[in-house]
Enzyme design. Structure first.
Site, PDB file in Angstrom:
ATOM      1  N   THR A 116       0.825  -1.397  -0.154  1.00 29.98           N
ATOM      2  CA  THR A 116       0.035   0.311  -0.108  1.00 29.98           C
ATOM      3  C   THR A 116       0.865   1.244   0.039  1.00 29.98           C
ATOM      4  O   THR A 116       2.108   1.255   0.796  1.00 29.98           O
ATOM      5  CB  THR A 116      -0.920   0.106   1.371  1.00 29.98           C
ATOM      6  OG1 THR A 116      -1.504   1.387   1.364  1.00 29.98           O
ATOM      7  CG2 THR A 116      -0.049  -0.021   2.273  1.00 29.98           C
ATOM      8  N   TYR A 140      -2.270   0.368   9.860  1.00 31.72           N
ATOM      9  CA  TYR A 140      -2.226  -0.205   8.678  1.00 31.72           C
ATOM     10  C   TYR A 140      -1.056  -0.229   7.937  1.00 31.72           C
ATOM     11  O   TYR A 140      -0.459  -1.386   7.257  1.00 31.72           O
ATOM     12  CB  TYR A 140      -3.400   0.228   7.879  1.00 31.72           C
ATOM     13  CG  TYR A 140      -3.594  -0.331   6.505  1.00 31.72           C
ATOM     14  CD1 TYR A 140      -3.806  -1.526   6.291  1.00 31.72           C
ATOM     15  CD2 TYR A 140      -3.362   0.632   5.314  1.00 31.72           C
ATOM     16  CE1 TYR A 140      -3.863  -1.949   4.879  1.00 31.72           C
ATOM     17  CE2 TYR A 140      -3.463   0.259   4.297  1.00 31.72           C
ATOM     18  CZ  TYR A 140      -3.587  -1.282   4.032  1.00 31.72           C
ATOM     19  OH  TYR A 140      -3.777  -1.491   2.511  1.00 31.72           O
TER      20      TYR A 140
END
Ligand code: UDP
Length: 325
Positions: A116, A140
């Site tokens: 990501t 995250y």
């Protein structure tokens, strides 16, 4: 190739499954169906299992004799990672460690990892290059970066193992054939939320933060069509097969839109003037994230076909109107 896809019943996983299935690969999908759907499986053989079920997963690796693993299974909601960090480290980092130990044990040759742009954190210019500093600002991003580090170190130690970590920017839109799309329960992503508001699945939408140092005060993101992203996985795997080097590669278009721009484009395309509540900032959000993604194109020959916000929104809207699951 014999390929194992973890999380292949999810939004991105199912689009990659379809793209790889079209190429004629022999595919096994492992998914716990926590956020995925059996109906999203268009190719291959689905085994419903959780990565935490070590015994079952090991038996799948043993029987599968896979050449490649494409690893999606994980959690992806930034604000949730801020409130439940240990769950994110468990599901994203610890489970990935186990998957990698299986890859090492069963001599998997190629690995594609769903990483990501959140690994970059808050780059000053907003533009992320693969060599930019990696300073995630939420659990995250950190949980994914830790997996990238394991990949890098494993590939160094085990020369028979090669990987590409694809750093996704904001993946949106749906399969142009209308077969699959995003049906994540309680979706939090911007275009999805706006399309739900436009189809009266929610009464209004919230806009988080209007005081960022951007052109209109709202966050800027690089929205990439899920079909182009799926194609990047196909190209990355081919690249490794041809002897390409292990590395992280950005997946974005290289230009961004603000939250306000996206919302007004959704209103324009759908013709629905849904209600938008302007709220304060959401925990964990960076002001601006856009990709420098020339490396992916240069190395793998990836050429995006849907670099157009209208196409992205239109396909997301069509999916929202006609969703079969
Ligand atoms: N956003 C928003 N309202 C929503 C969903 C998202 O204002 O209902 C904003 C969010 O705060 C961020 C941007 O849209 O600035 C992109 O968020 P998203 O959750 O789509 O993706 P992320 O960049 O967090 O992965």
């Amino acid at each position: 190739m014999r390929i194992l896809i973890t999380g292949g019943a999810g939004y991105i996983g199912s689009h990659v499954l379809k793209a790889l299935g079209k190429q004629g690969h022999d595919i096994t999908i492992v998914d716990n169906l926590s956020t995925g759907f059996a109906k999203a499986i268009t190719y291959g053989n689905l085994i419903v299992a959780d990565l935490a079920d070590r015994v079952k997963i090991e038996s799948i690796f043993e029987a599968g004799k896979f050449d490649a693993v494409v690893h999606f299974a994980g959690s992806i909601v930034v604000p949730d990672s801020v409130t439940q960090p240990l769950f994110y480290y468990q599901n994203n980092t610890i489970n990935s460690h186990f998957v990698l130990s299986m890859c090492d044990k069963f001599k998997i040759k190629y690995f594609i990892f769903s990483s990501t742009a959140a690994v970059y954190g808050m780059p000053e210019s907003g533009v992320c290059h693969e060599d930019s500093e990696l300073l995630p600002i939420n659990p995250y991003g950190q949980s994914k970066l830790m997996t990238e580090h394991m990949l890098r170190d494993l590939a160094f130690a085990n020369k028979g193992f090669k990987y590409i970590a694809l750093r996704y920017f904001n993946v949106s839109g749906a399969d142009p054939e209308g077969q699959i799309g995003q049906s994540f329960p309680k979706a939090t992503h911007l275009i999805k939320a706006a399309c739900e508001a436009a189809t009266s699945k929610r009464t209004h939408m919230d806009l988080f933060g209007t005081d960022y140092p951007t052109k209109d005060g709202t966050c800027v993101r690089d929205y990439i069509h899920v079909s182009d992203l799926a194609d990047a996985h196909v190209k990355a795997l081919q690249f490794l097969e041809k002897g390409g080097e292990s590395q992280p590669l950005n997946c974005g278009y290289g230009h961004g839109f603000s939250v306000k721009e996206v919302i007004s484009r959704v209103k324009e395309i759908t013709g629905v003037n849904f209600k938008v509540n302007e709220l304060g900032r959401r925990a964990g959000d960076s002001a601006s994230l856009t990709a420098e993604s020339s490396r992916l194109s240069k190395l793998t020959g990836w050429k995006p076909k849907n670099d157009d916000l209208n196409i992205i929104i239109q396909s997301a809207y069509e999916w929202e109107k006609n969703r079969p699951y």
